[in-house]
Motif scaffolding. Structure first.
Motif, PDB file in Angstrom:
ATOM      1  N   LEU A  70       0.817  -1.213   0.000  1.00 55.79           N
ATOM      2  CA  LEU A  70       0.000   0.000   0.000  1.00 55.79           C
ATOM      3  C   LEU A  70       0.851   1.264   0.000  1.00 55.79           C
ATOM      4  N   PHE A  71       1.951   1.237   0.715  1.00 53.08           N
ATOM      5  CA  PHE A  71       2.846   2.386   0.743  1.00 53.08           C
ATOM      6  C   PHE A  71       4.231   1.901   1.139  1.00 53.08           C
ATOM      7  N   GLY A  72       5.240   2.725   0.845  1.00 48.84           N
ATOM      8  CA  GLY A  72       6.607   2.393   1.217  1.00 48.84           C
ATOM      9  C   GLY A  72       7.433   1.927   0.033  1.00 48.84           C
ATOM     10  N   GLU A  73       8.688   1.621   0.311  1.00 44.73           N
ATOM     11  CA  GLU A  73       9.635   1.213  -0.708  1.00 44.73           C
ATOM     12  C   GLU A  73       9.519  -0.290  -0.968  1.00 44.73           C
ATOM     13  N   GLY A 109      12.563  -2.796   0.404  1.00 49.44           N
ATOM     14  CA  GLY A 109      12.545  -2.980   1.856  1.00 49.44           C
ATOM     15  C   GLY A 109      11.338  -3.766   2.322  1.00 49.44           C
ATOM     16  N   ALA A 110      10.176  -3.517   1.701  1.00 50.73           N
ATOM     17  CA  ALA A 110       8.974  -4.259   2.081  1.00 50.73           C
ATOM     18  C   ALA A 110       9.114  -5.742   1.751  1.00 50.73           C
ATOM     19  N   ARG A 111       9.712  -6.046   0.606  1.00 41.36           N
ATOM     20  CA  ARG A 111       9.895  -7.453   0.250  1.00 41.36           C
ATOM     21  C   ARG A 111      10.843  -8.154   1.226  1.00 41.36           C
ATOM     22  N   ALA A 112      11.911  -7.485   1.624  1.00 38.88           N
ATOM     23  CA  ALA A 112      12.828  -8.080   2.595  1.00 38.88           C
ATOM     24  C   ALA A 112      12.142  -8.304   3.936  1.00 38.88           C
ATOM     25  N   ARG A 116       8.939 -30.875  10.108  1.00 40.43           N
ATOM     26  CA  ARG A 116       9.937 -31.918   9.867  1.00 40.43           C
ATOM     27  C   ARG A 116      10.699 -31.656   8.572  1.00 40.43           C
ATOM     28  N   ARG A 117       9.992 -31.220   7.546  1.00 41.27           N
ATOM     29  CA  ARG A 117      10.617 -30.867   6.274  1.00 41.27           C
ATOM     30  C   ARG A 117      10.367 -29.392   6.023  1.00 41.27           C
ATOM     31  N   SER A 118      11.427 -28.604   5.988  1.00 39.19           N
ATOM     32  CA  SER A 118      11.290 -27.165   5.797  1.00 39.19           C
ATOM     33  C   SER A 118      11.006 -26.868   4.327  1.00 39.19           C
ATOM     34  N   PRO A 119       9.862 -26.274   4.014  1.00 40.85           N
ATOM     35  CA  PRO A 119       9.549 -25.977   2.609  1.00 40.85           C
ATOM     36  C   PRO A 119      10.286 -24.731   2.123  1.00 40.85           C
ATOM     37  N   ARG A 120      10.433 -24.614   0.814  1.00 38.89           N
ATOM     38  CA  ARG A 120      11.026 -23.428   0.214  1.00 38.89           C
ATOM     39  C   ARG A 120      10.026 -22.279   0.256  1.00 38.89           C
ATOM     40  N   LEU A 121      10.556 -21.091   0.482  1.00 39.78           N
ATOM     41  CA  LEU A 121       9.716 -19.905   0.613  1.00 39.78           C
ATOM     42  C   LEU A 121       9.812 -19.077  -0.665  1.00 39.78           C
ATOM     43  N   ARG A 122       8.666 -18.722  -1.193  1.00 42.44           N
ATOM     44  CA  ARG A 122       8.591 -17.888  -2.390  1.00 42.44           C
ATOM     45  C   ARG A 122       7.716 -16.680  -2.078  1.00 42.44           C
ATOM     46  N   VAL A 123       8.267 -15.481  -2.235  1.00 36.63           N
ATOM     47  CA  VAL A 123       7.586 -14.245  -1.849  1.00 36.63           C
ATOM     48  C   VAL A 123       7.410 -13.364  -3.074  1.00 36.63           C
ATOM     49  N   ARG A 124       6.211 -12.841  -3.230  1.00 38.30           N
ATOM     50  CA  ARG A 124       5.897 -11.884  -4.288  1.00 38.30           C
ATOM     51  C   ARG A 124       5.200 -10.676  -3.659  1.00 38.30           C
ATOM     52  N   VAL A 125       5.757  -9.514  -3.884  1.00 37.50           N
ATOM     53  CA  VAL A 125       5.187  -8.265  -3.371  1.00 37.50           C
ATOM     54  C   VAL A 125       4.861  -7.386  -4.566  1.00 37.50           C
ATOM     55  N   ALA A 126       3.583  -7.044  -4.715  1.00 31.68           N
ATOM     56  CA  ALA A 126       3.124  -6.220  -5.833  1.00 31.68           C
ATOM     57  C   ALA A 126       2.508  -4.939  -5.295  1.00 31.68           C
ATOM     58  N   GLN A 127       2.746  -3.838  -5.987  1.00 28.86           N
ATOM     59  CA  GLN A 127       2.190  -2.550  -5.589  1.00 28.86           C
ATOM     60  C   GLN A 127       0.701  -2.495  -5.931  1.00 28.86           C
ATOM     61  N   GLU A 128      -0.083  -2.080  -4.949  1.00 28.37           N
ATOM     62  CA  GLU A 128      -1.511  -1.928  -5.164  1.00 28.37           C
ATOM     63  C   GLU A 128      -1.807  -0.635  -5.929  1.00 28.37           C
ATOM     64  N   TRP A 188      -1.068   2.553  -4.076  1.00 29.20           N
ATOM     65  CA  TRP A 188       0.278   2.628  -3.510  1.00 29.20           C
ATOM     66  C   TRP A 188       0.777   4.071  -3.491  1.00 29.20           C
ATOM     67  N   GLN A 189       1.430   4.405  -2.385  1.00 29.22           N
ATOM     68  CA  GLN A 189       2.003   5.737  -2.216  1.00 29.22           C
ATOM     69  C   GLN A 189       3.511   5.612  -2.041  1.00 29.22           C
ATOM     70  N   PRO A 190       4.293   6.478  -2.706  1.00 26.49           N
ATOM     71  CA  PRO A 190       5.757   6.410  -2.563  1.00 26.49           C
ATOM     72  C   PRO A 190       6.171   6.777  -1.152  1.00 26.49           C
TER      73      PRO A 190
END
Length: 326
Positions: A261-264, A267-270, A286-298, A301-303
């Protein structure tokens, strides 16, 4: 006067044992914020009782230790109050509830972080008992074999003619060969049924449940994937600037889609990756799954807002340029 053993018998019903187990689980979970019993079942066979409970546990909390303490308390308490032999209570964690009171449930033990290596006795997957397919197959086989055996006994024992259905079946089979369409269709259906039973025999099933690391022998703890999804979603929602969040947990991968919604963006993805990774690590899978992250601007969104210190430092330089130009 008759002996005590001859005066009658005492029978403890399934409902009474189930209520005792529910109360015992409430005693074991007392003082833990958000912990409760969601469902219960009990079965009494002679002098032995089997108990199964579904519980909601607080988060964060060591699942293996908490479930083991509940299991031991329920079994011993039910054995004490009912007088029945309770080998072990089956505990299933159906959901995790965030702890908000800061009590003992919110703080894991100090030695839990050091011992994180999964023992070899903990299975990677929980195998299903396949009770419904096995019961259906056994019921059909018992019905067919029972009807055929009863007719054979009646013919041999009472010297009566065979039943009409058996005579009709023999006549129909004698008039149809392997190339007829009904025989081919029946053979194909039987082959598909056998293939389905073979697949059920070699696959574990229970795809929505994941095993949790345990450090006790003969102890298996599982957690539903929906509970893991809720934990990761709650952790990511707390990141500043993040709006709608969607989480999907599979066997080998966890996908997180977050709207900014706002921010850089970087940094938000991290921050989202760190929050989701911390939530997954706290589950102790027991089994750690792989993490996949996607951050999209709405769309709204405000800078990021400009830094006041940088703006004040750059103001005199801008003024001098204007004055020189004039």
């Amino acid at each position: 006067m008759s002996a005590p053993a001859q005066r009658g018998t005492t029978t403890v019903g399934d409902r009474a044992v189930r209520r005792i187990a529910e109360r015992a689980a409430g005693e074991a979970l007392r003082g833990r914020a958000g912990a409760r019993t969601t469902r219960s079942a009990a079965s009494v066979r002679g002098r032995r009782a089997r108990i199964a409970l579904g519980v909601t546990l607080p988060y964060p909390a060591p699942l293996a230790e908490t479930v083991r303490s509940v299991q031991e308390h329920v079994a011993s308490r039910t054995r004490e109050l009912s007088g029945l032999d309770v080998p072990a209570a089956r505990i299933e964690v159906t959901a995790l509830s965030p702890a908000t009171d800061g009590g003992p449930a919110a703080a894991p033990a100090a030695g839990d972080a050091a011992d994180t290596a999964p023992p070899a006795r903990t299975p990677r997957r929980l195998w299903s008992g396949r009770r419904l397919p096995a019961a259906g197959t056994a019921a059909v086989a018992a019905l067919v074999c029972g009807a055929l055996a009863a007719d054979l006994v009646r013919v041999r024992g009472t010297h009566r003619p065979a039943s009409a259905w058996r005579v009709s079946a023999v006549h129909w089979l004698s008039g149809h060969g392997p190339g007829d369409a009904p025989v081919v269709a029946a053979g194909a259906l039987t082959a598909l049924l056998g293939l389905w039973m073979a697949v059920l025999a070699v696959t574990p099933g229970l795809r929505r449940r994941a095993t949790v690391r345990a450090r006790a022998p003969r102890f298996v703890a599982v957690v539903d994937r929906s509970a893991v999804e809720s934990l990761v979603r709650d952790a990511v929602t707390g990141v500043a600037g993040v709006g709608p969040v969607r989480v999907r947990v599979r066997r080998r991968r966890v996908t997180v889609r977050a709207g900014l919604l706002f921010g850089e963006h970087g940094g938000a993805r991290a921050a989202v990756t760190a929050a989701a990774g911390g939530a997954l690590a706290s589950c102790g899978l027991r089994r750690s799954p792989r993490l996949r992250v996607r951050v999209a601007q709405e769309a709204v969104w405000q800078p990021p807002a400009p830094d006041p210190e940088k703006a004040s430092a750059g103001a005199p330089v801008l003024g001098g340029a204007v004055e020189g130009g004039v």
